[in-house]
Scaffold this motif. Sequence first.
Motif, PDB file in Angstrom:
ATOM      1  N   GLY A 197       8.542   2.062  11.642  1.00  0.00           N
ATOM      2  CA  GLY A 197       7.096   1.987  11.855  1.00  0.00           C
ATOM      3  C   GLY A 197       6.729   1.981  13.317  1.00  0.00           C
ATOM      4  N   GLY A 198       5.545   2.505  13.529  1.00  0.00           N
ATOM      5  CA  GLY A 198       5.019   2.523  14.886  1.00  0.00           C
ATOM      6  C   GLY A 198       3.582   2.040  14.881  1.00  0.00           C
ATOM      7  N   ALA A 199       3.103   1.609  16.015  1.00  0.00           N
ATOM      8  CA  ALA A 199       1.744   1.094  16.141  1.00  0.00           C
ATOM      9  C   ALA A 199       1.285   1.278  17.570  1.00  0.00           C
ATOM     10  N   GLU A 200      -0.025   1.303  17.723  1.00  0.00           N
ATOM     11  CA  GLU A 200      -0.620   1.398  19.057  1.00  0.00           C
ATOM     12  C   GLU A 200      -0.608   0.030  19.714  1.00  0.00           C
ATOM     13  N   ALA A 201      -0.480   0.042  21.048  1.00  0.00           N
ATOM     14  CA  ALA A 201      -0.453  -1.193  21.825  1.00  0.00           C
ATOM     15  C   ALA A 201      -1.283  -0.995  23.082  1.00  0.00           C
ATOM     16  N   PRO A 202      -1.737  -2.070  23.693  1.00  0.00           N
ATOM     17  CA  PRO A 202      -2.491  -1.938  24.944  1.00  0.00           C
ATOM     18  C   PRO A 202      -1.665  -1.209  26.014  1.00  0.00           C
ATOM     19  N   THR A 203      -2.361  -0.450  26.833  1.00  0.00           N
ATOM     20  CA  THR A 203      -1.668   0.324  27.873  1.00  0.00           C
ATOM     21  C   THR A 203      -1.015  -0.619  28.883  1.00  0.00           C
ATOM     22  N   ARG A 204       0.215  -0.260  29.256  1.00  0.00           N
ATOM     23  CA  ARG A 204       0.978  -1.051  30.208  1.00  0.00           C
ATOM     24  C   ARG A 204       1.793  -0.114  31.091  1.00  0.00           C
ATOM     25  N   GLU A 205       2.261  -0.575  32.231  1.00  0.00           N
ATOM     26  CA  GLU A 205       2.950   0.286  33.198  1.00  0.00           C
ATOM     27  C   GLU A 205       4.416   0.461  32.850  1.00  0.00           C
ATOM     28  N   THR A 206       5.124  -0.618  32.555  1.00  0.00           N
ATOM     29  CA  THR A 206       6.574  -0.527  32.334  1.00  0.00           C
ATOM     30  C   THR A 206       6.891  -0.663  30.853  1.00  0.00           C
ATOM     31  N   SER A 207       7.992  -0.090  30.482  1.00  0.00           N
ATOM     32  CA  SER A 207       8.458  -0.142  29.087  1.00  0.00           C
ATOM     33  C   SER A 207       9.409  -1.333  28.905  1.00  0.00           C
ATOM     34  N   GLN A 208       9.533  -1.772  27.640  1.00  0.00           N
ATOM     35  CA  GLN A 208      10.425  -2.880  27.285  1.00  0.00           C
ATOM     36  C   GLN A 208      11.153  -2.547  25.985  1.00  0.00           C
ATOM     37  N   VAL A 209      12.382  -3.066  25.915  1.00  0.00           N
ATOM     38  CA  VAL A 209      13.166  -2.975  24.681  1.00  0.00           C
ATOM     39  C   VAL A 209      13.490  -4.418  24.271  1.00  0.00           C
ATOM     40  N   LEU A 210      12.869  -4.881  23.162  1.00  0.00           N
ATOM     41  CA  LEU A 210      12.951  -6.289  22.763  1.00  0.00           C
ATOM     42  C   LEU A 210      13.973  -6.482  21.640  1.00  0.00           C
ATOM     43  N   TYR A 211      14.706  -7.581  21.728  1.00  0.00           N
ATOM     44  CA  TYR A 211      15.635  -7.995  20.662  1.00  0.00           C
ATOM     45  C   TYR A 211      15.501  -9.509  20.498  1.00  0.00           C
ATOM     46  N   ALA A 212      15.714  -9.999  19.305  1.00  0.00           N
ATOM     47  CA  ALA A 212      15.599 -11.432  19.026  1.00  0.00           C
ATOM     48  C   ALA A 212      16.961 -12.111  18.897  1.00  0.00           C
ATOM     49  N   ASP A 213      17.917 -11.406  18.328  1.00  0.00           N
ATOM     50  CA  ASP A 213      19.242 -11.968  18.095  1.00  0.00           C
ATOM     51  C   ASP A 213      20.169 -11.525  19.211  1.00  0.00           C
ATOM     52  N   ASP A 214      20.962 -12.459  19.746  1.00  0.00           N
ATOM     53  CA  ASP A 214      21.887 -12.110  20.821  1.00  0.00           C
ATOM     54  C   ASP A 214      22.882 -11.050  20.376  1.00  0.00           C
ATOM     55  N   PRO A 239       0.833  -1.218   0.000  1.00  0.00           N
ATOM     56  CA  PRO A 239       0.000   0.000   0.000  1.00  0.00           C
ATOM     57  C   PRO A 239       0.864   1.264   0.000  1.00  0.00           C
ATOM     58  N   ASN A 240       0.359   2.296  -0.628  1.00  0.00           N
ATOM     59  CA  ASN A 240       1.085   3.572  -0.644  1.00  0.00           C
ATOM     60  C   ASN A 240       1.136   4.218   0.724  1.00  0.00           C
ATOM     61  N   SER A 241       0.256   3.783   1.629  1.00  0.00           N
ATOM     62  CA  SER A 241       0.196   4.408   2.946  1.00  0.00           C
ATOM     63  C   SER A 241       1.207   3.858   3.931  1.00  0.00           C
ATOM     64  N   VAL A 242       1.950   2.796   3.569  1.00  0.00           N
ATOM     65  CA  VAL A 242       2.895   2.207   4.490  1.00  0.00           C
ATOM     66  C   VAL A 242       4.008   3.201   4.794  1.00  0.00           C
ATOM     67  N   VAL A 243       4.380   3.266   6.074  1.00  0.00           N
ATOM     68  CA  VAL A 243       5.386   4.218   6.522  1.00  0.00           C
ATOM     69  C   VAL A 243       6.773   3.637   6.294  1.00  0.00           C
ATOM     70  N   VAL A 244       7.643   4.416   5.662  1.00  0.00           N
ATOM     71  CA  VAL A 244       9.025   4.030   5.435  1.00  0.00           C
ATOM     72  C   VAL A 244       9.920   5.183   5.872  1.00  0.00           C
ATOM     73  N   ALA A 245      11.181   4.884   6.062  1.00  0.00           N
ATOM     74  CA  ALA A 245      12.161   5.901   6.421  1.00  0.00           C
ATOM     75  C   ALA A 245      13.043   6.186   5.231  1.00  0.00           C
ATOM     76  N   ASP A 246      13.262   7.464   4.964  1.00  0.00           N
ATOM     77  CA  ASP A 246      14.100   7.831   3.823  1.00  0.00           C
ATOM     78  C   ASP A 246      15.570   7.685   4.170  1.00  0.00           C
ATOM     79  N   GLU A 247      16.440   8.171   3.287  1.00  0.00           N
ATOM     80  CA  GLU A 247      17.874   8.016   3.490  1.00  0.00           C
ATOM     81  C   GLU A 247      18.348   8.765   4.732  1.00  0.00           C
ATOM     82  N   GLU A 248      17.712   9.855   5.066  1.00  0.00           N
ATOM     83  CA  GLU A 248      18.116  10.629   6.224  1.00  0.00           C
ATOM     84  C   GLU A 248      17.443  10.160   7.507  1.00  0.00           C
ATOM     85  N   GLY A 249      16.620   9.115   7.390  1.00  0.00           N
ATOM     86  CA  GLY A 249      15.919   8.614   8.566  1.00  0.00           C
ATOM     87  C   GLY A 249      14.578   9.257   8.787  1.00  0.00           C
TER      88      GLY A 249
END
Length: 566
Positions: free
Chosen positions: A504-521, A270-280
Amino acid sequence: MNDQQHPYDPYYPQPQIIGYDEYGQPVYQQPQAPQQGQGQHYDPYGGQQQQPQQGYGYDPYGGQQQPQQPQQGSPYDPYGQQQGYAYPSYDTGQQWAAPAEPAPAPATQAAPVTPAAPVAAPAGVPGQRPASERSAPARQAGGDDDRDYRTEQFSFIEEPDEDSEDVIDWLKFTESRSERREEARRRGRNRVVALVVVLVLAVAGGVGYLWSAGKLPGSSEAEQKGNAATGPQKRDTIVVHLHDLKNGGTSTALLVNNATTRQGTTVLLPNSVVVADEEGSVTTLGKSVEDDGAGGTREAIGNLLGTRITGTWRLDTPYLENLVETVSGIETDTDTDVPGAKKGADPLVRKGEKQTLNGRAAVAYATYRAPGEAEAKQLQRFGQVMYGVLRKISSDPEAATVTIQTLQQILDPSLPEKDLAASLARLAEHAKIGDHKTALLPVGADGALTEDAGGSVVKDILGGKVTAPEAGEVTRVSIRDGSGKGATETARIVLINGGYAFVGGAEAPTRETSQVLYADDAQKATAAEVAKTLGLPATAVTKGEPSNAAAVTVVLGQDYKPQGPR
């Protein structure tokens, strides 16, 4: 007639057989030469008839007999060439009478004849009687043992031998028995070989049938593709931008050829998908195509989806029309009527199954979007037209190259004619046998990728999980806002200023604490830096599943306090 009788007279009596020599040949009595001084000669016509006297020759016609005296040591003369041994002349009018026994020689003139001792025949002469059964030939006394024999005087008599016949019969029996045994062994070997060949063919045929029917474990097409999907896969991805020169706007799709699973896919973006340009900077796909061009948009899509795109194919609507005409039209199921250019004219495209579209109708159907209709509907029609084109393009790269050259379009340097034709030929091979599908990239209302996009498109179609970035590559970060404060835009600015790529960003259910997730060690240290950039504690970094194609995903909670980068 001369007094001297011719020695070759045929009526002269034949010599008498007196015995046999050691070779079984007859021995004749030696003729006696006439005595010197005798004036009488043999008269075959009976002119003078006298009684035979001892020592005189025999006269069968009553002629005067001449005395004959045996000469010792004289050789045997079968042809009567010696003196005094004459034959009578042949006369057909006179009957021949058997000659009488010759008178024995006087005792004073010749020694008595003694029989010679029998000589054994040479061993091994076929058909010859044993020496014990043959009588020894007699020799005349005083005869010369050194006779001059000629080869025509000898002949061998073939006599059947019961013993030899028995031996021949036994040899024939043993030979035929050996041949029968050898023939039986040969037939046995032939039967074994034939049985082995039949068994091998039966097993091969059974395995081939089970394989073709997909009844062997891992032999079905679905299992093969499933097994291939779990390992490393080889993909070829090009991006297509359809530019509507009449109505404006663009439509974008990814043509993916998975050589490992032998599957082709058209991914609609879709044309509406958010992307980042070369400068971010964050922008939409539609704006990126217009502003950043083919190269910048290609990199932005690659960063968003975590996949490598090999080239860009810009396809303006006039070229699409020519392409459809070159392949002699396409056939597809249409979901709506497309009105003609003039008001009140017949529809250019009618709704129905297996509708045949020419170049003009294909362009109209691919770009048609009814008033108030979602963008996804128009993208699906564009995907139908591309699928119809792939089914009509030749799967031979050389023939496909000729088709592309016929369009005479200006292509992007990243994708020359031969490379584009090769990619289309491989996709056409899948489309002709039904191994091609169309997928829509799930995007939220805010343009961010949804959770479903990560599994159904990014992972399965475009290459699996996101790997560690290469040296010099910008880390891709996504945001899920669960703070309830609408902090996505603030966090995005902080991350871009910190040198990260926002995907990209998206809405998520409200929660108290923040998390930073990674999959690869390998991304653990990067996740700690992202948390520090956003002002989050180190305890917020945890291993999990980042969303979409991001290497790190930040889940904002109520404890997040917007601030500048540290």
